[in-house]
Design a protein around this motif. Structure first.
Motif, PDB file in Angstrom:
ATOM      1  N   CYS A  19       0.831  -1.203   0.000  1.00  0.00           N
ATOM      2  CA  CYS A  19       0.000   0.000   0.000  1.00  0.00           C
ATOM      3  C   CYS A  19       0.862   1.248   0.000  1.00  0.00           C
ATOM      4  CB  CYS A  19      -0.933   0.000   1.206  1.00  0.00           C
ATOM      5  SG  CYS A  19      -2.007   1.438   1.249  1.00  0.00           S
ATOM      6  N   ARG A  20       1.916   1.232   0.822  1.00  0.00           N
ATOM      7  CA  ARG A  20       2.819   2.396   0.828  1.00  0.00           C
ATOM      8  C   ARG A  20       3.458   2.586  -0.540  1.00  0.00           C
ATOM      9  NH1 ARG A  20       5.708   1.260   6.546  1.00  0.00           N
ATOM     10  NH2 ARG A  20       4.038   2.060   7.849  1.00  0.00           N
ATOM     11  N   TRP A  21       3.884   1.463  -1.147  1.00  0.00           N
ATOM     12  CA  TRP A  21       4.537   1.575  -2.442  1.00  0.00           C
ATOM     13  C   TRP A  21       3.570   2.067  -3.508  1.00  0.00           C
ATOM     14  CZ3 TRP A  21       4.384  -1.236  -7.161  1.00  0.00           C
ATOM     15  CH2 TRP A  21       5.430  -0.937  -8.022  1.00  0.00           C
ATOM     16  N   PHE A  22       2.382   1.476  -3.561  1.00  0.00           N
ATOM     17  CA  PHE A  22       1.404   1.889  -4.560  1.00  0.00           C
ATOM     18  C   PHE A  22       0.899   3.301  -4.301  1.00  0.00           C
ATOM     19  CE2 PHE A  22       1.168  -1.473  -7.361  1.00  0.00           C
ATOM     20  CZ  PHE A  22       1.102  -2.697  -6.703  1.00  0.00           C
ATOM     21  N   CYS A  23       0.655   3.647  -3.042  1.00  0.00           N
ATOM     22  CA  CYS A  23       0.146   4.984  -2.725  1.00  0.00           C
ATOM     23  C   CYS A  23       1.170   6.051  -3.061  1.00  0.00           C
ATOM     24  CB  CYS A  23      -0.245   5.081  -1.255  1.00  0.00           C
ATOM     25  SG  CYS A  23      -1.710   4.121  -0.858  1.00  0.00           S
ATOM     26  N   GLU A  24       2.442   5.775  -2.745  1.00  0.00           N
ATOM     27  CA  GLU A  24       3.461   6.768  -3.077  1.00  0.00           C
ATOM     28  C   GLU A  24       3.538   6.970  -4.581  1.00  0.00           C
ATOM     29  OE1 GLU A  24       7.099   5.607  -1.269  1.00  0.00           O
ATOM     30  OE2 GLU A  24       6.337   5.922   0.759  1.00  0.00           O
ATOM     31  N   GLU A  25       3.390   5.907  -5.329  1.00  0.00           N
ATOM     32  CA  GLU A  25       3.437   6.036  -6.782  1.00  0.00           C
ATOM     33  C   GLU A  25       2.192   6.735  -7.332  1.00  0.00           C
ATOM     34  OE1 GLU A  25       5.913   5.327  -8.952  1.00  0.00           O
ATOM     35  OE2 GLU A  25       7.072   5.042  -7.132  1.00  0.00           O
ATOM     36  N   SER A  26       1.042   6.489  -6.735  1.00  0.00           N
ATOM     37  CA  SER A  26      -0.194   6.996  -7.309  1.00  0.00           C
ATOM     38  C   SER A  26      -0.484   8.451  -6.950  1.00  0.00           C
ATOM     39  CB  SER A  26      -1.375   6.117  -6.884  1.00  0.00           C
ATOM     40  OG  SER A  26      -1.562   6.228  -5.493  1.00  0.00           O
ATOM     41  N   VAL A  27       0.132   8.984  -5.906  1.00  0.00           N
ATOM     42  CA  VAL A  27      -0.200  10.343  -5.506  1.00  0.00           C
ATOM     43  C   VAL A  27       0.767  11.378  -6.048  1.00  0.00           C
ATOM     44  CG1 VAL A  27      -1.438   9.677  -3.440  1.00  0.00           C
ATOM     45  CG2 VAL A  27       0.991  10.148  -3.294  1.00  0.00           C
ATOM     46  N   ARG A  28       1.768  10.952  -6.738  1.00  0.00           N
ATOM     47  CA  ARG A  28       2.662  11.923  -7.358  1.00  0.00           C
ATOM     48  C   ARG A  28       1.948  12.540  -8.553  1.00  0.00           C
ATOM     49  NH1 ARG A  28       7.973   8.296  -7.232  1.00  0.00           N
ATOM     50  NH2 ARG A  28       8.430   8.567  -5.032  1.00  0.00           N
ATOM     51  N   MET A  29       1.812  13.842  -8.519  1.00  0.00           N
ATOM     52  CA  MET A  29       1.146  14.533  -9.614  1.00  0.00           C
ATOM     53  C   MET A  29       2.170  15.372 -10.352  1.00  0.00           C
ATOM     54  SD  MET A  29      -2.448  15.705  -7.927  1.00  0.00           S
ATOM     55  CE  MET A  29      -3.078  16.232  -9.508  1.00  0.00           C
ATOM     56  N   THR A  30       2.105  15.328 -11.662  1.00  0.00           N
ATOM     57  CA  THR A  30       3.018  16.129 -12.452  1.00  0.00           C
ATOM     58  C   THR A  30       2.502  17.564 -12.530  1.00  0.00           C
ATOM     59  OG1 THR A  30       1.897  15.676 -14.540  1.00  0.00           O
ATOM     60  CG2 THR A  30       3.611  14.115 -13.849  1.00  0.00           C
ATOM     61  N   LEU A  31       3.380  18.431 -12.943  1.00  0.00           N
ATOM     62  CA  LEU A  31       3.006  19.833 -13.124  1.00  0.00           C
ATOM     63  C   LEU A  31       1.911  19.967 -14.170  1.00  0.00           C
ATOM     64  CD1 LEU A  31       3.865  22.588 -12.034  1.00  0.00           C
ATOM     65  CD2 LEU A  31       5.473  22.753 -13.917  1.00  0.00           C
ATOM     66  N   LEU A  32       1.967  19.153 -15.197  1.00  0.00           N
ATOM     67  CA  LEU A  32       0.935  19.183 -16.238  1.00  0.00           C
ATOM     68  C   LEU A  32      -0.427  18.784 -15.681  1.00  0.00           C
ATOM     69  CD1 LEU A  32       0.103  19.477 -19.217  1.00  0.00           C
ATOM     70  CD2 LEU A  32       0.720  17.070 -19.509  1.00  0.00           C
ATOM     71  N   GLU A  33      -0.464  17.760 -14.838  1.00  0.00           N
ATOM     72  CA  GLU A  33      -1.731  17.327 -14.251  1.00  0.00           C
ATOM     73  C   GLU A  33      -2.335  18.413 -13.370  1.00  0.00           C
ATOM     74  OE1 GLU A  33      -0.982  12.523 -13.913  1.00  0.00           O
ATOM     75  OE2 GLU A  33      -0.206  13.838 -12.344  1.00  0.00           O
ATOM     76  N   ILE A  34      -1.509  19.055 -12.565  1.00  0.00           N
ATOM     77  CA  ILE A  34      -1.993  20.138 -11.708  1.00  0.00           C
ATOM     78  C   ILE A  34      -2.447  21.325 -12.551  1.00  0.00           C
ATOM     79  CG2 ILE A  34      -1.346  21.754  -9.880  1.00  0.00           C
ATOM     80  CD1 ILE A  34       0.662  19.565  -8.954  1.00  0.00           C
ATOM     81  N   PHE A  35      -1.701  21.613 -13.614  1.00  0.00           N
ATOM     82  CA  PHE A  35      -2.070  22.692 -14.527  1.00  0.00           C
ATOM     83  C   PHE A  35      -3.426  22.415 -15.173  1.00  0.00           C
ATOM     84  CE2 PHE A  35      -1.804  24.681 -18.783  1.00  0.00           C
ATOM     85  CZ  PHE A  35      -1.659  26.007 -18.391  1.00  0.00           C
ATOM     86  N   LEU A  36      -3.655  21.178 -15.601  1.00  0.00           N
ATOM     87  CA  LEU A  36      -4.941  20.820 -16.211  1.00  0.00           C
ATOM     88  C   LEU A  36      -6.082  20.877 -15.190  1.00  0.00           C
ATOM     89  CD1 LEU A  36      -3.827  17.892 -18.543  1.00  0.00           C
ATOM     90  CD2 LEU A  36      -4.475  20.221 -19.200  1.00  0.00           C
ATOM     91  N   ILE A  37      -5.813  20.494 -13.948  1.00  0.00           N
ATOM     92  CA  ILE A  37      -6.823  20.646 -12.894  1.00  0.00           C
ATOM     93  C   ILE A  37      -7.147  22.126 -12.715  1.00  0.00           C
ATOM     94  CG2 ILE A  37      -7.225  20.469 -10.404  1.00  0.00           C
ATOM     95  CD1 ILE A  37      -5.710  17.807 -10.496  1.00  0.00           C
ATOM     96  N   GLY A  38      -6.118  22.972 -12.727  1.00  0.00           N
ATOM     97  CA  GLY A  38      -6.327  24.420 -12.610  1.00  0.00           C
ATOM     98  C   GLY A  38      -7.171  24.975 -13.743  1.00  0.00           C
TER      99      GLY A  38
END
Length: 192
Positions: A19-38
């Protein structure tokens, strides 16, 4: 044997590690993803800004454009932070009622506009009133940023640090709002 939730429940030490391994991998957001959310969160502010630009009597003044963009940008940045701070303690209640809160605020604004005949002034003045004055701009900024509160709640549930993404969301919204004002003013002067 496939790796399923039932298998993970039977082996707690493996489930915590995976869970720690998968969660750490899944919650990393790229700048592009945050930009698109914005960009997605800014679309309602963009629509309001176009209407504000259409309603401005003369040209778009730098001060007015800056203040309107600042209002919308600050609230789009504050709401994810507030949602993140509320976190999972109140997530069930806020996510359950957020659409209704936005509906009530927008219905109230629409009702006031219909009752006032679309007049944007406080006391029935002419339409040449400064669009940065009055509480309507504050209410519009809050109403258009309610969805950002839900994004902040999801950041909290995913254990994503909110400070960087909320800042970027606010800046993106401010720029898009300023572009909406210019687009609205351009549409007002277009020969259609």
């Amino acid at each position: 044997m496939p790796l399923t939730a039932a298998v993970l429940r039977r082996t707690p030490c493996i489930s915590i590690t995976l869970c720690r391994w998968f969660c750490e991998e899944s919650v990393r957001m790229t700048l592009l993803e945050i930009f698109l959310i914005g960009i997605g969160l800014s679309m309602d502010a963009f629509a309001v800004a176009i209407c504000k630009g259409l309603a401005m009597p003369d040209k778009v003044h730098k001060r007015s454009a800056f203040l309107i963009a600042l209002y919308f940008g600050v609230f789009q940045a504050v709401m994810p932070t507030l949602g993140w701070l509320l976190g999972s303690q109140f997530a069930h209640y806020v996510t359950r009622f957020a659409p209704w809160i936005a509906f009530v605020l927008l219905a109230w604004i629409g009702g006031n506009m219909i009752r006032g005949g679309g007049d944007d002034s406080e006391d029935g003045e002419s339409c040449s009133v400064d669009p940065t004055k009055g509480r309507k701009l504050l209410i519009l900024a809050v109403a258009t940023s309610i969805d950002a509160l839900a994004v902040g709640l999801s950041f909290s549930l995913l254990n994503i640090n909110v400070w960087g993404p909320s800042t970027l969301i606010g800046v993106v919204c401010a720029v898009i709002t300023a572009l909406g004002l210019l687009a609205g003013k351009g549409l007002a002067h277009a020969d259609i």
